[in-house]
Design a protein around this motif. Sequence first.
Motif, short mmCIF file in Angstrom:
data_model
loop_
_atom_site.label_atom_id
_atom_site.label_comp_id
_atom_site.label_asym_id
_atom_site.label_seq_id
_atom_site.Cartn_x
_atom_site.Cartn_y
_atom_site.Cartn_z
N ALA A 23 29.19 22.90 -16.80
CA ALA A 23 28.44 22.46 -17.97
C ALA A 23 29.36 21.56 -18.80
N VAL A 24 29.05 20.29 -18.82
CA VAL A 24 29.92 19.32 -19.50
C VAL A 24 29.58 19.31 -20.99
N SER A 25 30.47 19.90 -21.77
CA SER A 25 30.18 20.18 -23.18
C SER A 25 30.93 19.27 -24.14
N LYS A 26 31.56 18.24 -23.62
CA LYS A 26 32.32 17.31 -24.48
C LYS A 26 31.45 16.78 -25.61
N PHE A 27 32.04 16.71 -26.79
CA PHE A 27 31.41 16.20 -28.02
C PHE A 27 30.31 17.11 -28.59
N PHE A 67 39.01 20.49 -16.74
CA PHE A 67 39.28 19.20 -17.37
C PHE A 67 38.69 18.12 -16.48
N ILE A 68 37.74 17.35 -17.01
CA ILE A 68 37.01 16.41 -16.14
C ILE A 68 37.35 14.95 -16.42
N GLY A 69 38.07 14.67 -17.52
CA GLY A 69 38.28 13.28 -17.90
C GLY A 69 39.60 12.74 -17.39
N ILE A 151 38.09 16.76 -3.65
CA ILE A 151 37.89 15.35 -4.00
C ILE A 151 36.85 15.26 -5.10
N MET A 152 37.09 14.32 -6.03
CA MET A 152 36.13 14.08 -7.10
C MET A 152 35.85 12.58 -7.15
N CYS A 153 34.62 12.22 -7.52
CA CYS A 153 34.35 10.80 -7.74
C CYS A 153 33.17 10.63 -8.69
N MET A 154 33.02 9.40 -9.16
CA MET A 154 31.84 8.99 -9.94
C MET A 154 31.22 7.81 -9.21
N ALA A 155 29.90 7.81 -9.13
CA ALA A 155 29.21 6.71 -8.46
C ALA A 155 29.14 5.50 -9.39
N GLY A 195 28.39 14.03 -8.90
CA GLY A 195 27.05 14.23 -9.44
C GLY A 195 27.08 14.58 -10.92
N MET A 196 26.31 13.82 -11.72
CA MET A 196 26.16 14.04 -13.16
C MET A 196 24.65 14.14 -13.43
N SER A 197 24.26 14.12 -14.70
CA SER A 197 22.83 14.31 -15.01
C SER A 197 21.93 13.38 -14.22
N SER A 198 22.32 12.12 -14.12
CA SER A 198 21.40 11.13 -13.55
C SER A 198 21.40 11.14 -12.02
N VAL A 211 28.96 20.25 -9.33
CA VAL A 211 28.35 19.14 -10.06
C VAL A 211 28.70 19.28 -11.54
N ARG A 212 28.85 18.15 -12.21
CA ARG A 212 29.30 18.12 -13.61
C ARG A 212 28.17 17.56 -14.47
N ILE A 213 27.49 18.44 -15.19
CA ILE A 213 26.27 18.02 -15.88
C ILE A 213 26.33 18.33 -17.37
N GLY A 214 26.12 17.28 -18.17
CA GLY A 214 26.18 17.42 -19.62
C GLY A 214 24.83 17.22 -20.27
N THR A 215 24.36 15.98 -20.28
CA THR A 215 23.17 15.58 -21.04
C THR A 215 21.95 16.43 -20.71
N THR A 216 21.74 16.74 -19.45
CA THR A 216 20.56 17.52 -19.06
C THR A 216 20.56 18.90 -19.72
N GLU A 220 21.70 14.42 -25.69
CA GLU A 220 22.57 13.24 -25.85
C GLU A 220 23.79 13.58 -26.68
N ARG A 221 24.89 12.93 -26.35
CA ARG A 221 26.13 13.10 -27.12
C ARG A 221 26.20 12.09 -28.24
N GLU A 222 26.82 12.50 -29.35
CA GLU A 222 27.09 11.52 -30.42
C GLU A 222 28.55 11.15 -30.32
C1 LIG Z 1 30.60 13.05 -19.34
C2 LIG Z 1 30.89 13.28 -17.91
C3 LIG Z 1 29.97 13.91 -17.08
C4 LIG Z 1 28.59 14.38 -17.53
O1 LIG Z 1 27.74 13.30 -17.71
P1 LIG Z 1 26.17 13.54 -18.07
O2 LIG Z 1 25.57 12.23 -17.73
O3 LIG Z 1 26.10 13.86 -19.52
O4 LIG Z 1 25.68 14.63 -17.21
C5 LIG Z 1 30.34 14.16 -15.76
N1 LIG Z 1 31.55 13.76 -15.29
C6 LIG Z 1 32.44 13.13 -16.06
C7 LIG Z 1 33.74 12.73 -15.47
C8 LIG Z 1 32.15 12.85 -17.38
O5 LIG Z 1 33.06 12.22 -18.14
#
Ligand SMILES: *Cc1c(COP(=O)(O)O)cnc(C)c1O
Length: 223
Positions: A23-27, A67-69, A151-155, A195-198, A211-216, A220-222
């Motif tokens: 659960a991506v809880s940043k911000f 830590f995901i960032g 392994i981790m990645c972002m599309a 994998g993220m929300s989208s 999977v790393r999911i925040g917005t769902t 939305e984050r401010e």
């Molecule tokens: C913010 C973040 C996410 C979550 O993104 P959402 O679109 O809010 O699900 C996942 N991975 C990384 C690395 C992020 O920085």
Amino acid sequence: MTSIQKRLSDLRQTIPTNVELVAVSKFHPIEALREAYDAGQRIFGESRVQELVAKKESLPSDIQWHFIGHLQANKVKYIAPFISLIHAVDSEKLLLEIDRQAVRNERTIPCLLQLHVAQEETKFGFSLEECWAMLQQGTWKDMKGAQISGIMCMATNTDNTDIIRADFETAARFFEDAKNTFFSDLPYFFYRSWGMSSDYLIAVETGANLVRIGTTIFGEREY
Ligand SMILES: *Cc1c(COP(=O)(O)O)cnc(C)c1O
């Protein structure tokens, strides 16, 4: 049930049970995390060291913090005493510092190697060639504290699902090749974090098991 709890529960219905949810809880404020915690969520992902440390201090101790960032080497020391998984290791220098701090804390810290598979220039991560070369060179084998656990990645940031799928498939192939070549007797090399929300449904189809999911979950984050 609060709206966060409802969204979390709906989300869980769509994720196979063998896939772990961060659960991506940043911000988002402590209260939001508390609601997710009360609904049974135990893995939370944060992307800023200071924010993570502050949240950890005010929430229950059975939470697993990821830590995901992008992590700067000089900040590893603040999270090394408690972090459960570091997702985005993108240099050997960072891996070495995680190893050093893990040993100082008498811990093993699982780490994922971040691959740059997206088509943008701006995303962090190893190129496939760099990552392979580091694994082949083998310094990591002598590390007592940092443990390469997947392994981790972002599309690519696009609506084109073919491109997203191709990015994840690139990471999945790299994972398999690395597992067969370097980690065949090391079962801790296990995690495929994409994998993220989208795009998490495509992620799961292409073999993600984290999977790393925040917005769902949190909205939305401010910034
Ligand atoms: C913010 C973040 C996410 C979550 O993104 P959402 O679109 O809010 O699900 C996942 N991975 C990384 C690395 C992020 O920085």
